[in-house]
Motif scaffolding. Sequence first.
Motif, PDB file in Angstrom:
ATOM      1  N   SER A 193      -6.396  -1.801   2.802  1.00  0.00           N
ATOM      2  CA  SER A 193      -7.121  -1.329   1.615  1.00  0.00           C
ATOM      3  C   SER A 193      -7.098   0.194   1.549  1.00  0.00           C
ATOM      4  O   SER A 193      -6.896   0.884   2.551  1.00  0.00           O
ATOM      5  CB  SER A 193      -8.565  -1.820   1.636  1.00  0.00           C
ATOM      6  OG  SER A 193      -9.270  -1.272   2.741  1.00  0.00           O
ATOM      7  N   GLY A 248      -3.979  -0.946  -7.987  1.00  0.00           N
ATOM      8  CA  GLY A 248      -4.368   0.104  -8.920  1.00  0.00           C
ATOM      9  C   GLY A 248      -3.512   1.343  -8.778  1.00  0.00           C
ATOM     10  O   GLY A 248      -3.029   1.673  -7.682  1.00  0.00           O
ATOM     11  N   THR A 266       0.836  -1.205   0.000  1.00  0.00           N
ATOM     12  CA  THR A 266       0.000   0.000   0.000  1.00  0.00           C
ATOM     13  C   THR A 266       0.866   1.248   0.000  1.00  0.00           C
ATOM     14  O   THR A 266       0.541   2.247  -0.659  1.00  0.00           O
ATOM     15  CB  THR A 266      -0.947  -0.013   1.210  1.00  0.00           C
ATOM     16  OG1 THR A 266      -1.813  -1.147   1.110  1.00  0.00           O
ATOM     17  CG2 THR A 266      -1.802   1.253   1.260  1.00  0.00           C
ATOM     18  N   SER A 269      -9.323   3.509   0.275  1.00  0.00           N
ATOM     19  CA  SER A 269     -10.563   4.143  -0.164  1.00  0.00           C
ATOM     20  C   SER A 269     -10.267   5.624  -0.363  1.00  0.00           C
ATOM     21  O   SER A 269      -9.348   6.168   0.266  1.00  0.00           O
ATOM     22  CB  SER A 269     -11.676   3.960   0.868  1.00  0.00           C
ATOM     23  OG  SER A 269     -11.941   2.586   1.103  1.00  0.00           O
ATOM     24  N   ALA A 315     -13.353   5.786  -4.584  1.00  0.00           N
ATOM     25  CA  ALA A 315     -12.954   4.378  -4.516  1.00  0.00           C
ATOM     26  C   ALA A 315     -13.207   3.855  -3.119  1.00  0.00           C
ATOM     27  O   ALA A 315     -13.111   4.601  -2.136  1.00  0.00           O
ATOM     28  CB  ALA A 315     -11.477   4.209  -4.880  1.00  0.00           C
ATOM     29  N   THR A 316     -13.526   2.568  -3.020  1.00  0.00           N
ATOM     30  CA  THR A 316     -13.654   1.922  -1.720  1.00  0.00           C
ATOM     31  C   THR A 316     -12.971   0.567  -1.757  1.00  0.00           C
ATOM     32  O   THR A 316     -13.046  -0.165  -2.743  1.00  0.00           O
ATOM     33  CB  THR A 316     -15.136   1.711  -1.320  1.00  0.00           C
ATOM     34  OG1 THR A 316     -15.762   0.809  -2.225  1.00  0.00           O
ATOM     35  CG2 THR A 316     -15.902   3.031  -1.308  1.00  0.00           C
ATOM     36  N   ASN A 317     -12.251   0.260  -0.687  1.00  0.00           N
ATOM     37  CA  ASN A 317     -11.734  -1.085  -0.447  1.00  0.00           C
ATOM     38  C   ASN A 317     -10.861  -1.607  -1.587  1.00  0.00           C
ATOM     39  O   ASN A 317     -10.929  -2.772  -1.956  1.00  0.00           O
ATOM     40  CB  ASN A 317     -12.910  -2.047  -0.195  1.00  0.00           C
ATOM     41  CG  ASN A 317     -12.469  -3.367   0.413  1.00  0.00           C
ATOM     42  OD1 ASN A 317     -11.551  -3.405   1.226  1.00  0.00           O
ATOM     43  ND2 ASN A 317     -13.114  -4.451   0.021  1.00  0.00           N
ATOM     44  N   THR A 318     -10.018  -0.758  -2.160  1.00  0.00           N
ATOM     45  CA  THR A 318      -9.151  -1.204  -3.257  1.00  0.00           C
ATOM     46  C   THR A 318      -7.837  -1.748  -2.709  1.00  0.00           C
ATOM     47  O   THR A 318      -7.283  -1.221  -1.744  1.00  0.00           O
ATOM     48  CB  THR A 318      -8.861  -0.067  -4.249  1.00  0.00           C
ATOM     49  OG1 THR A 318      -8.047   0.925  -3.615  1.00  0.00           O
ATOM     50  CG2 THR A 318     -10.160   0.568  -4.736  1.00  0.00           C
ATOM     51  N   GLU A 319      -7.339  -2.785  -3.335  1.00  0.00           N
ATOM     52  CA  GLU A 319      -6.076  -3.402  -2.919  1.00  0.00           C
ATOM     53  C   GLU A 319      -4.992  -3.283  -3.984  1.00  0.00           C
ATOM     54  O   GLU A 319      -3.844  -3.690  -3.757  1.00  0.00           O
ATOM     55  CB  GLU A 319      -6.300  -4.873  -2.582  1.00  0.00           C
ATOM     56  CG  GLU A 319      -7.242  -5.070  -1.390  1.00  0.00           C
ATOM     57  CD  GLU A 319      -7.464  -6.524  -1.056  1.00  0.00           C
ATOM     58  OE1 GLU A 319      -6.946  -7.400  -1.789  1.00  0.00           O
ATOM     59  OE2 GLU A 319      -8.149  -6.797  -0.053  1.00  0.00           O
ATOM     60  N   ARG A 356       1.804   2.023  -3.482  1.00  0.00           N
ATOM     61  CA  ARG A 356       0.696   2.630  -4.232  1.00  0.00           C
ATOM     62  C   ARG A 356       0.561   4.117  -3.911  1.00  0.00           C
ATOM     63  O   ARG A 356       0.401   4.951  -4.807  1.00  0.00           O
ATOM     64  CB  ARG A 356      -0.627   1.949  -3.896  1.00  0.00           C
ATOM     65  CG  ARG A 356      -0.784   0.524  -4.355  1.00  0.00           C
ATOM     66  CD  ARG A 356      -2.168   0.007  -4.008  1.00  0.00           C
ATOM     67  NE  ARG A 356      -3.197   0.689  -4.787  1.00  0.00           N
ATOM     68  CZ  ARG A 356      -4.496   0.714  -4.451  1.00  0.00           C
ATOM     69  NH1 ARG A 356      -4.906   0.145  -3.321  1.00  0.00           N
ATOM     70  NH2 ARG A 356      -5.356   1.331  -5.221  1.00  0.00           N
TER      71      ARG A 356
END
Length: 234
Positions: A184, A205, A40, A186, A199-203, A43
């Motif tokens: 995650s 991208g 994370t 969001s 966005a919500t709960n993305t792991e 990202r």
Amino acid sequence: MGTVIIVRHGRTSANASGILAGRTPGVLLDEVGREQARRTGERVAVVPVAAVVTSPLERCRETAAALLDRYDTAPELIVDDDLSECDYGEWQGRPLAELAADPLWPTVQRQPSAVVFPGGESMAFMQSRAVSAIRRRDAALEAEHGPGVVWVAVSHGDIIKSVLADALGLHLDLFQRIAVGPASVSIVRYGAERPEVVATNTEAGDLAWLRSAGPAGDAPVGGGAGRPTAAPAV
């Protein structure tokens, strides 16, 4: 207003073993959680952020540190007690399988706005303090850094779900419909008219588009063209 990247802490041994950690001290990321936080961090680090604001609990501080480690010049780190985990009172430290047999469990699932944890806080108060903290911090960072500021909040599952429910205009009784996994991401953009839940709960991208997203404006009628994308290779 600004854009907040909301990160849940990585997995802990309590998560893995089905224990409701709550505010128990000394609950740290496990090996999986540390790797989740590292990914994370990769990202998020493509985005210049004004600050990383974290719950005071160790698992969030560890996750925030993993994010800060990815920056050559680390953003400001702010600890905010109002982003701390829900005070589950007498439920804290108990197995979820055991709590599922408690008479309060069905109300937690179906009508959380009516829940007051024995010896703890109400879920309605939990949401109120969390939403107020996010909106207050967003306004302060916008005043300091200007419209379009991007910042990070690191917190806990139920806290994040309650913030997302507010941004979506959902009653707290519907917040159990929202999933927020460990580490995650969001994203909520606060505008003059309304929040925009991006966005919500993305792991996974790419978040690089946030570099030039600008302040939230009116919603595009018909849905708009979406985020800018790189031109295809020729």
